[in-house]
Design a protein around this motif. Sequence first.
Motif: not given
Length: 518
Positions: A218-222
């Motif tokens: 989950x790129x936005x979360x990361x």
Amino acid sequence: MSILNVEHLSHGFGDRTIFTDVSFRLLKGEHIGLIGANGEGKSTFMNIITGKLMPDEGKVEWAKNVRVGYLDQHTVLTAGQSIRQVLSSAFDFLYEIEAQMNALCDKMATAEADELDACMEEFGTLQDLLTMHDFYMIDSKVEEVARALGLTDIGLEKDVTELSGGQRTKVLLGKLLLEKPDILLLDEPTNYLDSEHIEWLKRYLNEYENAFILISHDIPFLNSVINLIYHMDNHELTRYPGDYDKFQEVYAMKKAQLEAAYNRQQKEIADLKDFVARNKSRVATRNMAMSRQKKLDKMDVIELAAEKPKPEFRFKDARTSGKILFETKDLVIGYDEPLSSALTLSMERGQKIVLTGANGIGKTTLLKSILGLIPPLSGTVTQGDYLEIGYFEQEMTNPPDNSCIEELWKEFPGFTQYEVRSALAKCGLTTKHIESQVKVLSGGEQAKVRLCKLINRPTNILLLDEPTNHLDVDAKDELKRALKEYKGSILMVCHEPDFYEGLATDVWDCTKWTTKIL
């Protein structure tokens, strides 16, 4: 100060190499994102550093007295345990101290004077430990964390095996937070979590003072929680300061530089070989040819890593369905108790609907009720005409002992071996994955096997329950493209707005009709 040292780590499964000579250091306060394609060995790395798996070679060394908390995507909860019992098990080490104190009390009843003094001193030390760790406030601490994660509304006496995927993740996360470890190891913690609790976890990690290692696709979360990337690729582990976006920038630059150096060297090699071939047999130029040959022999040849197979999803279209796909009338879903108010819903051909809302409110139950897998508590579900349904379940329970080839052949017995292998390869699986047992594959690779079954059967409506869980970035992007291109209709449970944006024609907020308050 180094908290964890990993030196010269090598590991593989059978003839499949996972790491070769990997070294790694974790420093105090580092917030690390561990990234890489499905099957590169991220979960294996976590299992090795936590001692669940012994490496083939290398050394793993933790600093003294470090308490490690591990949220594992494959943790199995024991049937018969309640939510309260699992949360309270975070304090098992304190219960053990209490048991030691009780044993000392029994011993003191018959002890001589000298022994009695020693026992009382030890008893006092243990008593101080319990007080220091708030042993006498365990119940209120459990209640506090359970309330923050929305578990009290489910009921703390509920059996953990009756929970949804998201609720199980919350229970394991709650236990981890109660343990207050020095280091957090989180393996895909946002899988099955609803958007509200992803935000809560984001805030928690941003305020977390200790180090953590996080695996996530989950790129936005990361990007919102980490300050360092470790990229696992081609059996190597490479460090990149900054977030995922910065990593992509630097990685693309390094890749372009390596390709340019490779092309220059290949031209030089070709020129040298050509000179040697033309001049080695001529007396006048033989020495020059031999000199060029020596240069060739000593040359450190640049090798480009083999390109990873990228998945290619193309859903097969069945005949056109009727205009109405399903209708419900006063439908109440649930198991022992209702999860919804009376629902009167309908879906028409061409709609691509996303179901959103908190965990445990009945999104999966609604899909299963529409499919007829779960009988409604009351009301009716009517399916439309000419439906060819494709169903993707949230998770694979008890992965089979079959190889991927056998698993797909079982589904499509008319396929030739070439067709089976070709279908699996198109989903981004290598030959070694294809010949492996399904149960030894990573979560993302297992998801690709299940998607392979789905895309090779003609359908006109897809019911998808969290299809992005475990999938790497390339697979997610390709799945979104394929679903946008799909001519049929879609009813999908998803907690990732980035994924369904531009794909969904409608978003149904299930919190509006649930009877649960989560």
